[in-house]
Design a protein around this motif. Structure first.
Motif, PDB file in Angstrom:
ATOM      1  N   ASP A 172       9.531  -3.146   9.144  1.00 51.45           N
ATOM      2  CA  ASP A 172      10.396  -2.213   7.687  1.00 51.45           C
ATOM      3  C   ASP A 172       8.964  -2.821   6.559  1.00 51.45           C
ATOM      4  O   ASP A 172       8.399  -3.957   6.245  1.00 51.45           O
ATOM      5  N   PHE A 173       8.356  -1.548   5.673  1.00 52.54           N
ATOM      6  CA  PHE A 173       7.751  -2.343   4.716  1.00 52.54           C
ATOM      7  C   PHE A 173       7.632  -0.387   3.680  1.00 52.54           C
ATOM      8  O   PHE A 173       8.288   0.074   4.383  1.00 52.54           O
ATOM      9  N   MET A 174       6.865  -0.879   2.511  1.00 56.23           N
ATOM     10  CA  MET A 174       6.633   0.177   1.577  1.00 56.23           C
ATOM     11  C   MET A 174       5.202  -0.087   1.272  1.00 56.23           C
ATOM     12  O   MET A 174       4.643  -0.784   0.855  1.00 56.23           O
ATOM     13  N   PRO A 175       4.688   1.546   1.848  1.00 57.64           N
ATOM     14  CA  PRO A 175       2.812   0.705   1.406  1.00 57.64           C
ATOM     15  C   PRO A 175       3.085   1.076  -0.702  1.00 57.64           C
ATOM     16  O   PRO A 175       3.572   1.617  -0.889  1.00 57.64           O
TER      17      PRO A 175
ATOM     18  N   GLN B 260      -1.925   3.466  10.248  1.00 56.06           N
ATOM     19  CA  GLN B 260      -2.378   2.927   9.459  1.00 56.06           C
ATOM     20  C   GLN B 260      -2.321   2.414   8.007  1.00 56.06           C
ATOM     21  O   GLN B 260      -2.695   1.290   7.226  1.00 56.06           O
ATOM     22  N   GLU B 261      -0.828   3.151   7.831  1.00 53.77           N
ATOM     23  CA  GLU B 261       0.066   2.647   6.660  1.00 53.77           C
ATOM     24  C   GLU B 261       0.113   1.177   6.363  1.00 53.77           C
ATOM     25  O   GLU B 261      -0.083   0.394   5.583  1.00 53.77           O
ATOM     26  N   LEU B 262       0.685   0.644   7.805  1.00 57.15           N
ATOM     27  CA  LEU B 262       1.405  -0.626   7.931  1.00 57.15           C
ATOM     28  C   LEU B 262      -0.816  -1.538   8.135  1.00 57.15           C
ATOM     29  O   LEU B 262      -0.145  -2.081   7.543  1.00 57.15           O
TER      30      LEU B 262
ATOM     31  N   CYS C 187      -0.599  -2.212   4.420  1.00 57.57           N
ATOM     32  CA  CYS C 187       0.153  -2.492   3.663  1.00 57.57           C
ATOM     33  C   CYS C 187      -0.152  -4.842   3.773  1.00 57.57           C
ATOM     34  O   CYS C 187       0.189  -4.745   2.577  1.00 57.57           O
ATOM     35  N   GLU C 188      -0.339  -4.339   5.458  1.00 56.12           N
ATOM     36  CA  GLU C 188      -1.079  -6.089   5.590  1.00 56.12           C
ATOM     37  C   GLU C 188      -2.071  -6.091   5.274  1.00 56.12           C
ATOM     38  O   GLU C 188      -2.052  -7.755   4.172  1.00 56.12           O
ATOM     39  N   GLU C 189      -3.310  -5.513   4.432  1.00 59.46           N
ATOM     40  CA  GLU C 189      -4.176  -6.004   4.027  1.00 59.46           C
ATOM     41  C   GLU C 189      -4.193  -5.968   2.822  1.00 59.46           C
ATOM     42  O   GLU C 189      -4.624  -7.502   1.973  1.00 59.46           O
ATOM     43  N   PHE C 190      -3.285  -5.174   2.031  1.00 57.64           N
ATOM     44  CA  PHE C 190      -3.436  -5.507   0.466  1.00 57.64           C
ATOM     45  C   PHE C 190      -2.806  -7.001   0.000  1.00 57.64           C
ATOM     46  O   PHE C 190      -2.937  -7.254  -0.964  1.00 57.64           O
TER      47      PHE C 190
ATOM     48  N   SER D  81      -2.594 -12.680  -1.885  1.00 62.75           N
ATOM     49  CA  SER D  81      -1.712 -13.945  -1.746  1.00 62.75           C
ATOM     50  C   SER D  81      -2.488 -14.651  -1.369  1.00 62.75           C
ATOM     51  O   SER D  81      -2.188 -15.634  -1.486  1.00 62.75           O
ATOM     52  N   ASP D  82      -4.311 -14.492  -0.800  1.00 59.84           N
ATOM     53  CA  ASP D  82      -5.323 -15.003  -0.216  1.00 59.84           C
ATOM     54  C   ASP D  82      -5.931 -15.703  -2.525  1.00 59.84           C
ATOM     55  O   ASP D  82      -7.108 -16.577  -2.645  1.00 59.84           O
TER      56      ASP D  82
END
Length: 616
Positions: free
Chosen positions: A91-94, A209-211, A214-217, A222-223
């Protein structure tokens, strides 16, 4: 399915415009569209299945379930193990930053990990906090591309549901359902999008692609976090949660994404926390900037300056996420409330209260911003001087205090200390930053206030600073006196106050705000008890450290970190008898207090230090 799960069973999703809560069972039970403070379209959290939810779960008995966020990424994975195999729900939200369209979207992916697992998707959509059943129809379009989806409309509300397999109407239930199986290595996805214009269907999105994006964002964000002390996961999760509770277009940070989750069951201490409180300002700046999130600190400061601009006499304790001032409180009589704890409230009448401490919070936050290198504008300093002039006229009046009591006005100790903070920071602005002002006059006021607090708030018979002048009641808020620089933690009066509060308000590692009773309380005007306030528990950690009891503070911090739920989130309160979460969730104040305690204990810079300019 009937009512909601335990509060601690939920996890947070966010796109920096709004938020969703997903239960351990795989049911999405709370979502407001398109903003944090908009009416909900899934309201099972405050009622039952018929009030709206989106569930995806195996149809056979679950032998084991576990869930996690992917590292510091706001992507939730829930695994269900059955006799047939393992199903993973993603589950995620872009996320949407400032310059994007910002139309919210929830994406759910079902992945087969092993075996072949039967599962069911139930989609029950109810707009306007469960009060509006939408007109739902299946649409098949061939231009510009083949697109089959479900369109749901009710008044101004429109959402579109797409997926590899669309659910079909359940006869007589006003719900949609899909039943199927998922095999190892197979993935199926569904996307629910909000539309700002009912005449314009939002374009289809690629979930995979959105996943990735989202992970990249979230990974890139967090970095930026810089923290090398103990419990790094807890600190990083708290900072990520604060980011998730940020409304990107303005930088405002909400207290919580929920309304009316009760402070006790049964009970009527149910409030709407989907707004921005000024008293969070200093802690937000400290938490974000201290650990590398400078741009978020700048955005919060900008929101703060815009919100308080205007006649100082009109200063409010809270505002809407866009700076809105009118947060009229009303009750939703068609929702039974979380586990039947009514009423369900929208809006918050406390926005009309006079709470003198907010003047100190604003002055302290903007002082910290200057020390962190954020340039002070002429207009902003003019607003602050106007606030000080107004505060000079009203500081001798009683108020409602930081807990927003609905009982009589009193001279609350914390409020008067924060008045001292306001004038203290003004003096430092002239002395340290060279800003124009009446430093000598402010110094006289500061000393008068200090003498009054030490005389009127100290109860020698109790050996403690009390909740209000001349009283005998205790209040955990006085634990903040060392952190704001009013008294050193080594002062014998502070050491004694800490010991008395430990004896009277602390239970294990949990600390109550103040004493509540089943009978009407003569301070807050309410009946019923409440849970222990997590922020107050972290304040005790800070107070112990300031008093020189560091080892005890570290042990208490360790235990409090362990009280988060399985994905690292905290509510407002914890029921000391059951250990269950209580109050709105997740609560920014709790996460802010955790991060601040980490700074106090493990080498960070804290709010009472006089200069942090240029990192010094």
């Amino acid at each position: 399915m009937t009512g909601p799960g335990l509060i601690e069973d939920y996890a947070l999703l966010s796109d920096l415009r709004t938020a969703a809560l997903v239960g351990r069972s795989g049911s999405l039970d709370w979502l407001c569209l398109p903003r944090f403070d908009s009416p909900s379209c899934f309201s099972r959290l405050l009622g039952g299945t018929g009030d709206g939810c989106w569930s995806i779960a195996p149809t056979e008995p679950v032998r084991e379930s576990r869930r996690r966020y992917r590292d510091d990424v706001l992507v939730l994975e829930t695994e269900f193990r059955t006799d047939s195999g393992v199903l993973r729900l993603i589950d995620f939200m872009p996320p949407h930053e400032m310059n994007e369209s910002g139309e919210p979207c929830v994406m759910r992916i079902v992945e087969g990990v092993s075996g072949e697992v039967p599962f069911q998707l139930d989609w029950v959509l109810r707009f306007d906090y469960g009060d509006a059943v939408p007109w739902v129809r299946r649409v098949r379009m061939s231009e510009p591309v083949l697109d089959e989806h479900i369109l749901a409309i009710a008044g101004p509300h429109t959402v579109v549901l797409r997926g590899d397999e669309l659910p079909t109407r359940v006869e007589g239930e006003r719900a949609h359902r899909y039943t199927g199986t998922i095999s190892a290595g197979q993935r199926m996805s569904w996307t629910m999008q909000w539309a700002s214009d009912h005449g314009r269907t939002p374009a289809p999105l690629d979930p995979e692609q959105e996943l990735r994006e989202c992970e990249e964002f979230w990974r890139a964000w967090s970095d930026k976090i810089v923290y090398e002390g103990p419990h790094p996961q807890a600190v990083r999760r708290s900072l990520t949660t604060l980011k998730a509770l940020t409304y990107a277009p303005t930088g405002g940070i909400i207290a919580a994404p929920t309304t009316s989750l009760p402070e006790a069951v049964p009970g009527n201490r149910n409030w709407d926390y989907r707004y921005c409180w000024l008293r969070d300002a200093t802690l937000v700046l400290l938490a974000l900037d201290e650990f590398g999130c400078t741009s978020e600190a700048e955005a919060w400061r900008s929101w703060l300056v815009r919100a308080v601009a205007g006649d100082p006499a009109d200063l409010q304790i809270m505002y809407g996420i866009g700076g809105e001032r009118h947060l009229v409180e009303w009750e939703l009589d068609w929702l039974p409330g979380y586990r039947s704890a009514s009423p369900v409230r929208v809006g918050n009448a406390a926005y009309r209260q006079t709470q003198l401490d907010v003047y100190g919070e604003v002055m302290d936050a903007l002082h910290l911003a200057r020390e962190r290198g954020l340039a002070e504008s002429e207009e902003s300093w003019a607003v602050q001087r106007g606030m000080l002039a107004h505060l000079e006229r009203i500081w001798r009046r009683p108020d409602r205090g930081l807990w927003e009591v609905r009982g009589p006005d009193r001279y609350f100790t914390h409020s008067q200390v924060m008045v001292w903070v306001a004038f203290d920071r003004a003096i430092r602005a002239t002395e340290e930053d060279g800003l124009p002002g009446s430093a000598d006059h402010w110094r006289e006021l500061r000393e008068e206030i200090r003498e009054e607090v030490l005389r009127e708030a100290w109860n020698p018979e109790l050996g403690a600073f009390t909740q209000f002048y001349g009283g005998t009641a205790l209040d955990a808020a006085v634990l903040l006196l060392p952190s704001v620089g009013f008294l050193p933690g080594t002062d014998e009066r502070m050491r004694s106050t800490v010991e008395v509060i430990q004896r009277e308000l602390q239970h294990g590692v949990l600390v109550d705000r103040y004493t509540t009773t089943e009978a009407p309380n003569d301070v807050d005007g309410l009946t019923g008890r409440e849970g222990s306030f997590l922020a107050c528990s972290f304040w005790m950690v800070d107070a112990l450290a300031y008093c020189g009891r560091r080892d005890e503070a570290v042990r208490m911090f360790d235990e409090l970190v362990g009280m988060a739920n399985d994905v690292g989130l905290y509510s407002e309160e914890v029921d000391g008898e059951t250990g269950c979460f209580a109050g709105n969730f997740p609560q920014a104040f709790s996460h802010l207090a955790l991060v601040n305690s980490a700074a106090v204990l493990f080498g960070g810079r804290t709010r009472e230090q006089k200069s942090r300019r240029n990192g010094l």
